[in-house]
Write an enzyme that holds these catalytic residues in place. Structure first.
Site, PDB file in Angstrom:
ATOM      1  N   ASP A 141      -3.550  -5.658 -11.980  1.00  0.00           N
ATOM      2  CA  ASP A 141      -3.349  -5.727 -10.540  1.00  0.00           C
ATOM      3  C   ASP A 141      -2.245  -6.732 -10.244  1.00  0.00           C
ATOM      4  O   ASP A 141      -2.008  -7.665 -11.016  1.00  0.00           O
ATOM      5  CB  ASP A 141      -4.638  -6.142  -9.819  1.00  0.00           C
ATOM      6  CG  ASP A 141      -4.634  -5.726  -8.343  1.00  0.00           C
ATOM      7  OD1 ASP A 141      -3.720  -5.002  -7.919  1.00  0.00           O
ATOM      8  OD2 ASP A 141      -5.545  -6.142  -7.621  1.00  0.00           O
ATOM      9  N   GLY A 142      -1.588  -6.523  -9.129  1.00  0.00           N
ATOM     10  CA  GLY A 142      -0.584  -7.443  -8.629  1.00  0.00           C
ATOM     11  C   GLY A 142      -0.954  -7.856  -7.220  1.00  0.00           C
ATOM     12  O   GLY A 142      -1.696  -7.150  -6.532  1.00  0.00           O
ATOM     13  N   GLU A 182       2.766  -5.512  -9.590  1.00  0.00           N
ATOM     14  CA  GLU A 182       1.957  -4.428 -10.169  1.00  0.00           C
ATOM     15  C   GLU A 182       2.578  -3.953 -11.487  1.00  0.00           C
ATOM     16  O   GLU A 182       1.877  -3.763 -12.489  1.00  0.00           O
ATOM     17  CB  GLU A 182       1.855  -3.246  -9.197  1.00  0.00           C
ATOM     18  CG  GLU A 182       1.146  -3.549  -7.895  1.00  0.00           C
ATOM     19  CD  GLU A 182      -0.372  -3.562  -7.976  1.00  0.00           C
ATOM     20  OE1 GLU A 182      -0.938  -3.388  -9.066  1.00  0.00           O
ATOM     21  OE2 GLU A 182      -1.002  -3.751  -6.917  1.00  0.00           O
ATOM     22  N   ASP A 195      -4.649  -0.131  -9.253  1.00  0.00           N
ATOM     23  CA  ASP A 195      -4.834   0.359  -7.881  1.00  0.00           C
ATOM     24  C   ASP A 195      -3.480   0.638  -7.216  1.00  0.00           C
ATOM     25  O   ASP A 195      -3.401   0.866  -6.022  1.00  0.00           O
ATOM     26  CB  ASP A 195      -5.695  -0.588  -7.049  1.00  0.00           C
ATOM     27  CG  ASP A 195      -5.090  -1.971  -6.888  1.00  0.00           C
ATOM     28  OD1 ASP A 195      -3.903  -2.174  -7.230  1.00  0.00           O
ATOM     29  OD2 ASP A 195      -5.811  -2.863  -6.418  1.00  0.00           O
ATOM     30  N   HIS A 210     -10.040  -2.846  -3.959  1.00  0.00           N
ATOM     31  CA  HIS A 210     -10.998  -3.503  -3.058  1.00  0.00           C
ATOM     32  C   HIS A 210     -12.171  -2.584  -2.716  1.00  0.00           C
ATOM     33  O   HIS A 210     -12.665  -2.585  -1.592  1.00  0.00           O
ATOM     34  CB  HIS A 210     -10.297  -4.004  -1.789  1.00  0.00           C
ATOM     35  CG  HIS A 210      -9.057  -4.772  -2.093  1.00  0.00           C
ATOM     36  ND1 HIS A 210      -9.073  -6.033  -2.633  1.00  0.00           N
ATOM     37  CD2 HIS A 210      -7.741  -4.440  -1.979  1.00  0.00           C
ATOM     38  CE1 HIS A 210      -7.831  -6.448  -2.827  1.00  0.00           C
ATOM     39  NE2 HIS A 210      -7.011  -5.506  -2.440  1.00  0.00           N
ATOM     40  N   ASP A 216      -7.647  -8.385  -9.662  1.00  0.00           N
ATOM     41  CA  ASP A 216      -7.165  -8.872  -8.369  1.00  0.00           C
ATOM     42  C   ASP A 216      -7.413 -10.371  -8.235  1.00  0.00           C
ATOM     43  O   ASP A 216      -6.543 -11.122  -7.777  1.00  0.00           O
ATOM     44  CB  ASP A 216      -7.861  -8.098  -7.243  1.00  0.00           C
ATOM     45  CG  ASP A 216      -7.410  -8.560  -5.867  1.00  0.00           C
ATOM     46  OD1 ASP A 216      -6.240  -8.309  -5.521  1.00  0.00           O
ATOM     47  OD2 ASP A 216      -8.223  -9.168  -5.141  1.00  0.00           O
TER      48      ASP A 216
END
Length: 146
Positions: free
Chosen positions: A9-10, A47, A69, A123, A133
């Site tokens: 994740d970024g 990302e 994501d 999320h 995240d």
């Protein structure tokens, strides 16, 4: 070929702004977590960087499931890239592909490994995505503290 699971994740505070990336690698029954940051970047760059950092940590060609994501990352690697390459790294509107160097690095890494790119809703309570995240956001906070 060994099977490896990667979750990346970024995150970015402002876009552009201070950013971070994080991820988890599950390999041979072990879990490795990683994170990093950049003082001035974009969410898409973070990302992509998370995926690059994860794939560079692999010591040998592997069977990889990479979860993110980022639809941008998944679609770039699975749908858009062949056309970009065919058009010499330009878009359908003849503009240069943004983040070309990162896409090229991802392509080189994808040639080394057998990667299945998987999108997960961010999320939404996916434990590994939530942890990635959290690592990305921790990296931003740690960078701000100096």
């Amino acid at each position: 070929m060994q099977k490896i699971l990667i979750y990346t994740d970024g995150a970015c505070k402002g876009n552009p702004g201070p950013g971070g990336y994080g991820g988890l690698i599950f390999q041979n029954g072990k879990k490795l977590e990683f994170k990093g940051s950049d003082p001035s970047t974009t969410n898409n760059i973070m990302e992509m960087t998370a995926a690059i950092v994860a794939l560079k940590k692999l010591k040998e060609p592997s069977e990889v499931e990479l979860y993110t994501d980022s639809e941008y990352l998944v679609k770039g690697m699975t749908e858009w890239m062949p056309n970009w390459v065919r058009r010499n790294w330009t878009t359908s509107t003849k503009k240069p592909v943004k983040n070309k160097e990162l896409w090229q690095e991802l392509r080189r890494l994808a040639d080394t490994h057998n990667i299945t790119w998987k999108w997960v809703r961010g999320h939404a309570g996916h434990p590994e995505n939530e942890r990635a995240d959290q690592l990305a956001n921790e990296a931003i906070v740690e960078m701000a503290r100096g």
